[in-house]
Design a protein around this motif. Structure first.
Motif, PDB file in Angstrom:
ATOM      1  N   PHE A  88       0.817  -1.214   0.000  1.00 45.34           N
ATOM      2  CA  PHE A  88       0.000   0.000   0.000  1.00 45.34           C
ATOM      3  C   PHE A  88       0.855   1.270   0.000  1.00 45.34           C
ATOM      4  O   PHE A  88       0.642   2.169  -0.793  1.00 45.34           O
ATOM      5  CB  PHE A  88      -0.980  -0.013   1.178  1.00 45.34           C
ATOM      6  N   CYS A  89       1.855   1.351   0.888  1.00 50.67           N
ATOM      7  CA  CYS A  89       2.707   2.541   0.936  1.00 50.67           C
ATOM      8  C   CYS A  89       4.043   2.332   0.215  1.00 50.67           C
ATOM      9  O   CYS A  89       4.698   3.293  -0.161  1.00 50.67           O
ATOM     10  CB  CYS A  89       2.951   2.964   2.374  1.00 50.67           C
ATOM     11  N   LYS A  90       4.439   1.084   0.056  1.00 49.80           N
ATOM     12  CA  LYS A  90       5.688   0.706  -0.618  1.00 49.80           C
ATOM     13  C   LYS A  90       6.943   1.291   0.038  1.00 49.80           C
ATOM     14  O   LYS A  90       7.978   1.424  -0.599  1.00 49.80           O
ATOM     15  CB  LYS A  90       5.642   1.093  -2.100  1.00 49.80           C
ATOM     16  N   LYS A  91       6.850   1.661   1.315  1.00 46.47           N
ATOM     17  CA  LYS A  91       7.986   2.260   2.017  1.00 46.47           C
ATOM     18  C   LYS A  91       8.458   1.406   3.190  1.00 46.47           C
ATOM     19  O   LYS A  91       9.651   1.280   3.411  1.00 46.47           O
ATOM     20  CB  LYS A  91       7.609   3.640   2.560  1.00 46.47           C
ATOM     21  N   ARG A  92       7.520   0.900   3.958  1.00 36.08           N
ATOM     22  CA  ARG A  92       7.861   0.205   5.202  1.00 36.08           C
ATOM     23  C   ARG A  92       7.719  -1.312   5.049  1.00 36.08           C
ATOM     24  O   ARG A  92       7.117  -1.806   4.103  1.00 36.08           O
ATOM     25  CB  ARG A  92       6.948   0.719   6.316  1.00 36.08           C
ATOM     26  N   GLU A  93       8.242  -2.007   6.020  1.00 32.14           N
ATOM     27  CA  GLU A  93       8.192  -3.473   6.059  1.00 32.14           C
ATOM     28  C   GLU A  93       6.775  -3.947   6.365  1.00 32.14           C
ATOM     29  O   GLU A  93       6.126  -3.464   7.301  1.00 32.14           O
ATOM     30  CB  GLU A  93       9.141  -3.971   7.157  1.00 32.14           C
TER      31      GLU A  93
END
Length: 102
Positions: free
Chosen positions: A14-19
């Motif tokens: 969804f955000c493609k940033k966090r694990e």
């Protein structure tokens, strides 16, 4: 010097940033099984969940269940647009009356 950004092993879709560390708990299907557990008792009703991967920042918690953003939108839509029309069957079941009491 510029910071080096390390990609997570399982990035949140969804955000493609966090694990992605959580799985969505939204129930999408119910089914009955005649399988038995280790003590020989029938298992009975089971449910299948969405299981979308997500990070802790993207999840929404409803009543102890963690929903992904898409299931959260669906949950809000159901809550806002579901038309409940309980009838006699609902009240008879609720108050323990059966058809012979009439």
């Amino acid at each position: 010097m510029a910071e080096v950004f390390k990609m997570p092993k399982y990035p949140c879709p969804f955000c493609k940033k966090r694990e992605a560390t959580q799985l969505c708990d939204f129930i999408i299907d119910h089914f009955f099984t005649t399988a038995k557990d280790e003590k020989g008792r029938m298992i009975g009703m089971q449910h299948e969940t969405c299981n979308n991967q997500m990070c802790t920042k993207c999840m929404t918690v409803y009543g102890g269940l963690e929903f992904c953003p898409s299931c959260s939108k669906l949950w809000k839509y159901i809550q806002d647009n579901h038309e409940r029309k309980p009838g006699r069957l609902y009240y008879d079941t609720l108050f323990g009356r059966n058809n012979n009491d009439r």
